[in-house]
Motif scaffolding. Structure first.
Motif, PDB file in Angstrom:
ATOM      1  N   GLN A  48      40.186  49.229  36.938  1.00  0.00           N
ATOM      2  CA  GLN A  48      39.192  48.280  37.441  1.00  0.00           C
ATOM      3  C   GLN A  48      39.846  46.968  37.876  1.00  0.00           C
ATOM      4  OE1 GLN A  48      35.404  47.894  35.147  1.00  0.00           O
ATOM      5  NE2 GLN A  48      36.301  49.442  33.784  1.00  0.00           N
ATOM      6  N   THR A  51      41.789  47.459  41.161  1.00  0.00           N
ATOM      7  CA  THR A  51      40.899  47.501  42.328  1.00  0.00           C
ATOM      8  C   THR A  51      40.405  46.110  42.691  1.00  0.00           C
ATOM      9  OG1 THR A  51      40.164  49.744  41.735  1.00  0.00           O
ATOM     10  CG2 THR A  51      38.751  48.471  43.228  1.00  0.00           C
ATOM     11  N   CYS A  52      40.057  45.343  41.661  1.00  0.00           N
ATOM     12  CA  CYS A  52      39.597  43.971  41.894  1.00  0.00           C
ATOM     13  C   CYS A  52      40.687  43.133  42.526  1.00  0.00           C
ATOM     14  CB  CYS A  52      39.138  43.356  40.571  1.00  0.00           C
ATOM     15  SG  CYS A  52      38.501  41.674  40.714  1.00  0.00           S
ATOM     16  N   TYR A  53      41.919  43.303  42.085  1.00  0.00           N
ATOM     17  CA  TYR A  53      43.050  42.543  42.636  1.00  0.00           C
ATOM     18  C   TYR A  53      43.215  42.817  44.128  1.00  0.00           C
ATOM     19  CZ  TYR A  53      47.840  40.879  43.276  1.00  0.00           C
ATOM     20  OH  TYR A  53      48.952  40.222  43.742  1.00  0.00           O
ATOM     21  N   LYS A  54      43.117  44.099  44.507  1.00  0.00           N
ATOM     22  CA  LYS A  54      43.283  44.458  45.915  1.00  0.00           C
ATOM     23  C   LYS A  54      42.154  43.898  46.781  1.00  0.00           C
ATOM     24  CE  LYS A  54      45.751  48.788  44.963  1.00  0.00           C
ATOM     25  NZ  LYS A  54      45.691  50.273  45.036  1.00  0.00           N
ATOM     26  N   GLN A  55      40.950  43.856  46.219  1.00  0.00           N
ATOM     27  CA  GLN A  55      39.795  43.448  47.009  1.00  0.00           C
ATOM     28  C   GLN A  55      39.543  41.939  46.998  1.00  0.00           C
ATOM     29  OE1 GLN A  55      36.621  45.812  45.317  1.00  0.00           O
ATOM     30  NE2 GLN A  55      37.220  47.679  46.431  1.00  0.00           N
ATOM     31  N   LYS A  56      39.826  41.289  45.839  1.00  0.00           N
ATOM     32  CA  LYS A  56      39.433  39.883  45.700  1.00  0.00           C
ATOM     33  C   LYS A  56      40.556  38.939  45.302  1.00  0.00           C
ATOM     34  CE  LYS A  56      34.740  41.249  44.326  1.00  0.00           C
ATOM     35  NZ  LYS A  56      33.672  41.144  43.286  1.00  0.00           N
ATOM     36  N   ALA A  61      40.919  39.067  39.581  1.00  0.00           N
ATOM     37  CA  ALA A  61      41.393  40.156  38.732  1.00  0.00           C
ATOM     38  C   ALA A  61      41.627  39.670  37.307  1.00  0.00           C
ATOM     39  CB  ALA A  61      42.670  40.755  39.308  1.00  0.00           C
TER      40      ALA A  61
END
Length: 372
Positions: A48, A51-56, A61
């Motif tokens: 999780q 994924t957050c790091y890549k998106q936001k 993250a």
């Protein structure tokens, strides 16, 4: 400033206790002997956060990570880290690159448990790189002698008696043949390489500049011998260990049947262990079916099954000698004879165990034997 350790040589030579705070899935892909996995995040949490790091980005993250690892979960993990740190006051912790995760664990230990605990600079990646370079350096700088011999001559036993012996089979947890699977699983490739590198490091630190290593080929079960070392061994002098056919049969009977069966029973219980041992033995023979030929394989399969029945019902493993002798005569011995002929120019000594041990011990303190 938070303490960091960067003396990787000291860490491995002294078996410094370490806790790996990477996620379990990372730990399973490769780690170091004796290290304990006490993750900052479990696999789901790590996914999780990734994924957050890549998106936001990083800030989001980190915020998500703090949300996921909080409350009772955070307290439990800090308690586990603190328990390890108190039990191993001269230890250290690491994550993948010695970055954010290990810094967070270090800070939480300090702030929440009052424990100052060092982290490894560069983390797992730096430690792994150091061990890869250790093996590469040994392959290029050290002398090697390859110990060969027919199946059942006891090559591993000789290796274990030599202070400068490298036990590839031990590091790979495999006996190195079609029948070589042990009860417990083999390590993943990275773990195998790490174990071997640490062994080389420690022996070189004790002053050994040449090593004796068993003739294993490219693989020991599912583990591959590191490329640089394998290439070096392909040019190394060859010492051949000899023993009588009957003695070899008895050694195979003990190691691959009697002891292997006992290991299965000790691990899984009498009924299940015996069944698993029998299935494993027949599976191993099946791998040789094509090379033995269909008719011979069927005869040996029946012989093996009869031997297993007698062993199970009467505790008598003697019938196993029949299929062992046949497999040696029709498969292992011809294969070894072909390999030996192709490498005849590399053979520098041959003899029984006593003679080979004397030769190898004498040559351990001498310069590596040059090829002609």
């Amino acid at each position: 400033m938070a303490t960091q350790l960067a003396d990787y040589r000291h860490i491995f030579l002294n078996d410094v206790p370490m806790m790996d705070v990477r996620a379990p899935v990372e730990f399973g892909q490769g780690a170091f002997p004796g290290v304990i996995n006490l993750p900052l995040m479990d696999d789901g949490e790590r996914q999780q956060v990734g994924t957050c790091y890549k998106q936001k980005g990083q800030n989001a993250a980190v915020a998500l990570g703090n949300q996921l690892v909080s409350g009772a979960t955070k307290r439990a993990r800090i308690e586990a880290w603190a328990h390890f740190a108190r039990a191993h006051p001269v230890g250290a912790l690491y994550c993948f690159r010695g970055g954010l995760r290990s810094q967070i664990v270090q800070q939480w230990l300090q702030n929440e448990a009052g424990i100052e605990y060092p982290r490894v600079m560069g983390g797992y990646k730096a430690l792994r790189t150091f061990l890869i370079e250790t093996t590469q350096a040994a392959a290029s700088q050290c002398g090697f002698v390859v110990l060969g011999g027919l199946t059942g001559t006891g090559k591993t036993e000789v290796i274990l008696q030599l202070a400068n012996g490298l036990d590839l089979e031990g590091h790979a947890n495999h006996r190195g043949s079609s029948f070589g699977h042990r009860v417990s699983a083999q390590p993943v490739q990275i773990d195998f390489e790490n174990r071997l590198a640490i062994d080389l490091l420690k022996k070189r630190d004790r002053g050994y500049g040449s090593f004796v290593i068993e003739d294993e080929g490219r693989h020991v079960g599912s583990c591959s011998v590191p490329l640089e070392l394998r290439q070096r061994l392909e040019q190394a002098p060859l010492v051949c260990l000899e023993d009588s056919f009957d003695a070899r049969v008895e050694r195979i009977l003990h190691d691959y049947v009697v002891q292997q069966c006992a290991d299965f029973v000790a691990t899984h219980g009498e009924v299940q262990g015996t069944a698993m041992f029998g299935a494993r033995l027949q599976e191993s023979l099946g791998k040789l079916a094509k090379r033995l030929g269909g008719d011979r394989y069927q005869v040996l399969r029946t012989t093996m099954q009869n031997a297993l029945l007698r062993q199970h019902s009467h505790g008598d493993p003697s019938l196993h000698r029949d299929w062992i002798a046949a497999v040696m005569r029709h498969y292992y011995d011809p294969m070894y004879a072909y390999q030996r002929q192709s490498r005849a120019d590399r053979i520098v000594f041959q003899g029984d165990r006593s003679a080979v041990m004397d030769y190898l011990r004498e040559s351990a303190s001498a310069d590596p034997v040059p090829l002609g």
